[in-house]
Every structure is written in C-alpha cells, then in structure tokens.
Design a protein around this motif. Structure first.
Motif, PDB file in Angstrom:
ATOM      1  N   LEU A  78       0.828  -1.213   0.000  1.00 35.56           N
ATOM      2  CA  LEU A  78       0.000   0.000   0.000  1.00 35.56           C
ATOM      3  C   LEU A  78       0.857   1.256   0.000  1.00 35.56           C
ATOM      4  CD1 LEU A  78      -2.841  -0.886   2.534  1.00 35.56           C
ATOM      5  CD2 LEU A  78      -3.019  -0.686   0.052  1.00 35.56           C
ATOM      6  N   TYR A  79       1.931   1.242   0.772  1.00 33.10           N
ATOM      7  CA  TYR A  79       2.866   2.363   0.794  1.00 33.10           C
ATOM      8  C   TYR A  79       3.454   2.597  -0.596  1.00 33.10           C
ATOM      9  CZ  TYR A  79       7.505   4.475   1.444  1.00 33.10           C
ATOM     10  OH  TYR A  79       8.642   5.236   1.327  1.00 33.10           O
ATOM     11  N   LYS A  80       3.886   1.533  -1.244  1.00 31.56           N
ATOM     12  CA  LYS A  80       4.460   1.661  -2.591  1.00 31.56           C
ATOM     13  C   LYS A  80       3.409   2.169  -3.580  1.00 31.56           C
ATOM     14  CE  LYS A  80       8.701   0.682  -1.930  1.00 31.56           C
ATOM     15  NZ  LYS A  80       9.749   1.657  -2.237  1.00 31.56           N
ATOM     16  N   PHE A  81       2.156   1.761  -3.404  1.00 26.06           N
ATOM     17  CA  PHE A  81       1.069   2.258  -4.245  1.00 26.06           C
ATOM     18  C   PHE A  81       0.899   3.762  -4.041  1.00 26.06           C
ATOM     19  CE2 PHE A  81      -3.490   3.167  -4.883  1.00 26.06           C
ATOM     20  CZ  PHE A  81      -3.606   2.805  -6.215  1.00 26.06           C
ATOM     21  N   GLU A  82       0.924   4.167  -2.796  1.00 23.50           N
ATOM     22  CA  GLU A  82       0.738   5.574  -2.446  1.00 23.50           C
ATOM     23  C   GLU A  82       1.829   6.466  -3.045  1.00 23.50           C
ATOM     24  OE1 GLU A  82      -1.545   8.410  -0.102  1.00 23.50           O
ATOM     25  OE2 GLU A  82      -1.861   6.268  -0.141  1.00 23.50           O
ATOM     26  N   ILE A  83       3.063   5.956  -3.104  1.00 22.48           N
ATOM     27  CA  ILE A  83       4.158   6.764  -3.638  1.00 22.48           C
ATOM     28  C   ILE A  83       4.379   6.541  -5.134  1.00 22.48           C
ATOM     29  CG2 ILE A  83       5.300   6.980  -1.404  1.00 22.48           C
ATOM     30  CD1 ILE A  83       7.404   4.955  -2.406  1.00 22.48           C
ATOM     31  N   GLU A  85       4.879   3.579  -6.834  1.00 22.50           N
ATOM     32  CA  GLU A  85       5.725   2.472  -7.270  1.00 22.50           C
ATOM     33  C   GLU A  85       4.971   1.154  -7.377  1.00 22.50           C
ATOM     34  OE1 GLU A  85       9.349   2.239  -5.013  1.00 22.50           O
ATOM     35  OE2 GLU A  85       9.737   4.376  -5.264  1.00 22.50           O
ATOM     36  N   ALA A  86       3.657   1.212  -7.231  1.00 23.19           N
ATOM     37  CA  ALA A  86       2.801   0.045  -7.414  1.00 23.19           C
ATOM     38  C   ALA A  86       1.533   0.530  -8.111  1.00 23.19           C
ATOM     39  CB  ALA A  86       2.465  -0.618  -6.083  1.00 23.19           C
ATOM     40  N   ILE A  87       0.863  -0.385  -8.772  1.00 23.28           N
ATOM     41  CA  ILE A  87      -0.342  -0.035  -9.525  1.00 23.28           C
ATOM     42  C   ILE A  87      -1.476  -0.992  -9.156  1.00 23.28           C
ATOM     43  CG2 ILE A  87       0.896   0.980 -11.465  1.00 23.28           C
ATOM     44  CD1 ILE A  87       0.558  -1.677 -12.960  1.00 23.28           C
ATOM     45  N   TYR A  88      -2.681  -0.574  -9.498  1.00 23.82           N
ATOM     46  CA  TYR A  88      -3.855  -1.432  -9.308  1.00 23.82           C
ATOM     47  C   TYR A  88      -4.182  -2.036 -10.660  1.00 23.82           C
ATOM     48  CZ  TYR A  88      -8.434  -3.005  -7.797  1.00 23.82           C
ATOM     49  OH  TYR A  88      -9.526  -3.770  -7.488  1.00 23.82           O
ATOM     50  N   ARG A  89      -4.080  -3.358 -10.749  1.00 26.33           N
ATOM     51  CA  ARG A  89      -4.339  -4.040 -12.019  1.00 26.33           C
ATOM     52  C   ARG A  89      -4.979  -5.394 -11.730  1.00 26.33           C
ATOM     53  NH1 ARG A  89       0.852  -5.274 -15.073  1.00 26.33           N
ATOM     54  NH2 ARG A  89       0.900  -3.042 -15.355  1.00 26.33           N
ATOM     55  N   ASN A  90      -5.969  -5.733 -12.514  1.00 28.92           N
ATOM     56  CA  ASN A  90      -6.640  -7.027 -12.392  1.00 28.92           C
ATOM     57  C   ASN A  90      -7.153  -7.301 -10.971  1.00 28.92           C
ATOM     58  OD1 ASN A  90      -6.085  -7.580 -15.123  1.00 28.92           O
ATOM     59  ND2 ASN A  90      -4.092  -8.424 -14.591  1.00 28.92           N
ATOM     60  N   GLY A  91      -7.695  -6.257 -10.354  1.00 30.84           N
ATOM     61  CA  GLY A  91      -8.316  -6.419  -9.056  1.00 30.84           C
ATOM     62  C   GLY A  91      -7.368  -6.488  -7.877  1.00 30.84           C
ATOM     63  N   ARG A  92      -6.097  -6.119  -8.084  1.00 37.57           N
ATOM     64  CA  ARG A  92      -5.157  -6.141  -6.965  1.00 37.57           C
ATOM     65  C   ARG A  92      -4.038  -5.131  -7.169  1.00 37.57           C
ATOM     66  NH1 ARG A  92      -1.304 -11.335  -7.502  1.00 37.57           N
ATOM     67  NH2 ARG A  92       0.168 -10.109  -8.626  1.00 37.57           N
ATOM     68  N   ILE A  93      -3.386  -4.800  -6.082  1.00 33.55           N
ATOM     69  CA  ILE A  93      -2.250  -3.894  -6.140  1.00 33.55           C
ATOM     70  C   ILE A  93      -0.999  -4.738  -6.378  1.00 33.55           C
ATOM     71  CG2 ILE A  93      -0.839  -2.226  -4.856  1.00 33.55           C
ATOM     72  CD1 ILE A  93      -3.362  -1.537  -3.245  1.00 33.55           C
ATOM     73  N   ASP A  97       6.914  -2.133 -11.483  1.00 28.28           N
ATOM     74  CA  ASP A  97       8.068  -2.708 -12.144  1.00 28.28           C
ATOM     75  C   ASP A  97       8.177  -4.164 -11.701  1.00 28.28           C
ATOM     76  OD1 ASP A  97      10.513  -3.460 -13.148  1.00 28.28           O
ATOM     77  OD2 ASP A  97      11.655  -1.876 -12.157  1.00 28.28           O
ATOM     78  N   SER A  98       7.928  -5.077 -12.621  1.00 31.01           N
ATOM     79  CA  SER A  98       7.919  -6.501 -12.251  1.00 31.01           C
ATOM     80  C   SER A  98       9.274  -6.976 -11.740  1.00 31.01           C
ATOM     81  CB  SER A  98       7.478  -7.349 -13.442  1.00 31.01           C
ATOM     82  OG  SER A  98       8.391  -7.181 -14.517  1.00 31.01           O
TER      83      SER A  98
END
Length: 101
Positions: A78-83, A85-93, A97-98
C-alpha cells in the motif's frame, strides 16, 4: 531569509505507516507499535531490513507471527502504491516494475 526545505510527507515507510497509529485495524496496530519504537529503522527503504527488524522485535512479543508479517507485507505494498511504485491491475495492487517482485 533562510530557505525552508520540506521533507516529503512520505519520505519513508515510517512516515507513511505512522499516519495510521491508533486506528483499530491490523495496520493501525502495527503503526502504533512502530510509532512507539525509538529503535525502528525510520529512514530505511529496504523492505527486507524492516521485515528483519519487525521479525526480531515484534514477533517475539506476538502470538500470531504470520498475521504481523502479512500486515507488514500488505502495508508495504500500500505504501508503494501511495508513492507511485505500485499499480492497481486485475483487481489487486502489484508492483509497477515486475523486476521489484
């Protein structure tokens, strides 16, 4: 006049997670423990360093080891999403960068 240098609100995981202290959720409980811990690695951006610290400091006191680890892992994402560095895709965060998985 001296220039004022402002630190970004989420300069670290510590800054972000402590916003949730005293909230009655698993993340809130973790945040309250972290906020009250003077030895927590406040400026670390290494999930492994923080996880190692949580494991050595909090799991010894807790009965449910897996729930604290799961709470940390979820809060880190969630922190990485907030800054950004993470995305919401296919119903999940998930990490944007894989290679960071």
């Amino acid at each position: 006049m001296a220039a004022i240098i402002e630190e970004p609100l989420y300069a670290s995981y510590y800054n972000w997670i402590t916003l949730f202290k005293n909230i009655e959720t698993p993340i809130g409980e973790l945040a309250t423990n972290i906020a009250g811990d003077p030895c927590f690695p406040k400026y670390s951006d290494s999930p492994q360093e923080i996880l190692d610290y949580i494991y050595s400091s909090y799991l010894l006191l807790a009965g449910e080891h897996s729930s604290i680890l799961e709470t940390f892992q979820y809060s880190w994402l969630l922190y990485k999403f907030e800054i950004g560095e993470a995305i919401y895709r296919n119903g999940r965060i998930q990490y944007a960068d894989s290679k960071k998985i």
